[in-house]
Design an enzyme around this catalytic site. Structure first.
Site, mmCIF file in Angstrom:
data_model
loop_
_atom_site.group_PDB
_atom_site.id
_atom_site.type_symbol
_atom_site.label_atom_id
_atom_site.label_comp_id
_atom_site.label_asym_id
_atom_site.label_seq_id
_atom_site.Cartn_x
_atom_site.Cartn_y
_atom_site.Cartn_z
ATOM 1 N N GLU A 282 0.730 -1.118 0.040
ATOM 2 C CA GLU A 282 -0.117 0.039 -0.071
ATOM 3 C C GLU A 282 0.838 1.313 0.078
ATOM 4 O O GLU A 282 1.760 1.279 0.732
ATOM 5 C CB GLU A 282 -0.903 0.138 1.183
ATOM 6 C CG GLU A 282 -1.786 1.291 1.491
ATOM 7 C CD GLU A 282 -2.397 1.132 2.867
ATOM 8 O OE1 GLU A 282 -3.089 2.061 3.073
ATOM 9 O OE2 GLU A 282 -2.099 0.463 3.978
ATOM 10 N N LYS A 342 -9.789 1.949 -2.797
ATOM 11 C CA LYS A 342 -10.064 1.257 -1.567
ATOM 12 C C LYS A 342 -11.538 1.779 -1.395
ATOM 13 O O LYS A 342 -12.085 2.833 -1.397
ATOM 14 C CB LYS A 342 -9.249 1.848 -0.569
ATOM 15 C CG LYS A 342 -9.527 1.350 1.011
ATOM 16 C CD LYS A 342 -8.452 1.677 1.822
ATOM 17 C CE LYS A 342 -8.515 1.009 3.039
ATOM 18 N NZ LYS A 342 -7.574 1.598 4.250
ATOM 19 N N CYS A 392 -5.099 -2.513 3.011
ATOM 20 C CA CYS A 392 -5.046 -2.253 4.498
ATOM 21 C C CYS A 392 -5.990 -3.082 5.343
ATOM 22 O O CYS A 392 -6.146 -4.278 5.103
ATOM 23 C CB CYS A 392 -5.328 -0.694 4.802
ATOM 24 S SG CYS A 392 -4.984 -0.335 6.559
#
Length: 532
Positions: A282, A342, A392
């Site tokens: 990420e 995301k 994440c």
């Protein structure tokens, strides 16, 4: 026992629940400790239950139960995500007392769901150990679901994750982590209630049921190869290089420090890689495309424009008005890179909840209001594999990952998590996040590939086992192969269609049914039924 001493006892039991998710000494989950700590709570809650109608007219035991549940859950959650202190104080610059208070306040607020569950249990649980166990399991499951969904949800450290290596793991492809948590809560209630209340046949029944729930599935899974492979057909293998830059968080956004190191190291690895698929963590490139050195991203695109290799690169995306935490994919024959944005954003990290801007302004963290990507975005298709990224803590939300499994023909063959846990230092957060990813692999019987900044950079097979791992907190490249899988587990089928609503409905039905039966029993002069 005096209140302070009792509170200390419940605090220790709650901390044991936290330790069960990932033990501090080796990072491994301890399924038996999760059951033991919850059983200790139930044993004490049961001691508060009134024995007859006259007792229920006296002091209200549900108040003591609420306090006990709140202390247990607050200690559990503080012990689970204490590492938030590191991100706020060490890297965010928030004064240590304020950071500690913030962690405690979050845990204390989330504990209110379990506080209510314990109060309702003591106030309304039936006399029967079997029905009491079902009632407590339903209440506890509703508390877990509420914590995982309300106000965007923060389900980190749910009890079911302690069972990723235990006998209850065989239930994962059927009911998921919350279903495992419900079974565990029922088990943790059955045995202590049977010892306290049941005699003879009524003792053997709940204890026998507990043994069946705990042992028989494990034996069946062991005989067939746990979990069964019939829902996870092989789709071939693909070679990987997973990059772990180990850029310190306090240097990550410094132009002459972490930014320069990241651009150089990741650029070199992407240039020299030989695997079929190369993956960065990420925000491995910690700049917007417009902020990168001229030609930097074009050089990566040109490197993978032809040949037999592809790459997935993590970086923020934005046009000056809207920003997203994203990965982009480069593969031969495509002019426009693949893009995944995301979907489930982190509160205070990627968006600021209303009325809390004053709090984030006190920290030196590059916060911003990011845009959320859509649910069930298209996978990255490469060499016969459909690779579904998540970023994440998105892998914490199994129901959202499950939305990718609505069609068996288009379901992912490989799950991919890219993360940066450097925000939390060398803490147990790394091991907890690994357990979360392993549970997702078990639920969907899919391999989970993890490329992270500091760890755990691993390959997890469809049985939830770590097959390849890079030493954490080191800079390096993990070279491995992963075997993609096809087919859908029962959990994937129902969660892709209905989300977690079947669990909500079942738990609510048990609670409502228990309350209705108790009311009917009271109307006819009973006190909650027999002990059978």
């Amino acid at each position: 026992m005096k209140t302070p001493v009792r509170a200390l006892g419940f605090g220790f039991a709650g901390l044991a629940q936290a330790v069960s998710i990932a033990a501090p000494w080796n990072g491994q989950p301890l399924w038996w400790l999760q059951l033991l700590s919850l059983a200790a709570l139930v044993w004490q809650l049961d001691a508060l239950r009134p024995a007859d109608a006259a007792a229920r007219d006296g002091p209200r035991p549900w108040r003591a139960a609420a306090f006990q549940g709140w202390v247990f859950a607050t200690a559990w959650l503080c012990g689970t995500f204490w590492w938030l202190f590191i991100s706020m104080h060490t890297y965010g610059g928030l004064a240590a007392p304020l950071a500690a208070v913030a962690v405690f306040a979050l845990a204390a607020a989330l504990s209110l769901y379990y506080t209510l569950a314990c109060a309702l249990y003591v106030a309304f649980a039936p006399a029967s150990p079997l029905r009491s166990a079902a009632f407590f399991a339903a209440l506890w499951t509703l508390a877990e679901l509420l914590r995982g969904s309300w106000f965007t949800g923060f389900p980190w450290g749910a009890g079911g994750y302690a069972h990723v290596d235990g006998p209850l793991a065989v239930y994962a492809p059927w009911v998921g982590v919350y279903g495992i948590g419900a079974i565990a809560a029922g088990l943790a209630t059955l045995v202590p209630l049977a010892f306290r209340h049941a005699r003879g046949r009524t003792f053997a029944l709940p204890v026998g049921l507990a043994l069946v729930l705990l042992c028989v599935p494990a034996l069946v899974g062991l005989a067939r190869g746990m979990p069964a492979d019939d829902a996870a057909r092989s789709r071939g293998r693909i070679g990987l290089e997973l990059l772990q830059g180990n850029i310190p968080q306090d240097e990550k956004f410094i132009p002459g420090g972490g930014i320069a190191t990241a651009l150089q190291w990741y650029g070199e690895q992407l240039r020299d890689a030989r695997a079929s698929l190369v993956i960065t963590p990420e925000t491995a490139l910690p700049l917007l495309p417009s902020q990168l050195p001229p030609g930097y991203l074009d050089a990566i695109a040109a490197r993978y424009a032809s040949g037999t290799q592809a790459a997935i690169v993590g970086l923020p995306m934005g046009d000056g008005r809207s920003y997203s935490n994203a990965v982009i994919g480069f593969r031969p024959g495509e002019g426009t890179p693949y893009r995944y944005e995301k979907h489930h954003l982190v509160p205070f990290g990627e968006f600021i909840p209303g009325l809390f801007r004053w709090f984030t302004d006190m920290m030196n963290i590059p916060l911003g209001d990011f845009a959320s990507g859509g649910l069930a975005q298209a996978p990255f298709v490469w060499q016969g594999q459909r690779i579904a990224p998540n970023i994440c803590y998105e892998d914490l939300f199994g129901d959202e990952i499950g939305a990718n499994f609505r069609s068996a023909d288009d379901a992912p063959t490989v799950l991919l998590n890219v993360s940066n846990i450097a925000w939390f230092g060398d803490s147990i957060a790394i091991d907890q996040h690994l357990a979360i990813s392993r549970m997702r692999a078990l639920e969907f019987q899919r391999p989970m590939v993890r490329a992270t900044n500091t760890g755990a950079t691993v390959v997890i097979d469809h049985r939830g086992r770590v097959t390849h791992e890079l030493p954490r907190l080191t800079r390096g490249v993990l070279k491995a192969e992963v075997e993609g899988r096809a087919g859908r587990t029962p959990y994937a089928v129902w969660v892709s269609r209905f989300g977690l609503w079947p669990l909500w409905g079942l738990a609510l039905a048990v609670v409502v049914g228990t309350l209705a039966l108790r009311r009917r029993s009271s109307r006819f002069g009973g006190v909650g039924g027999t002990a059978a």
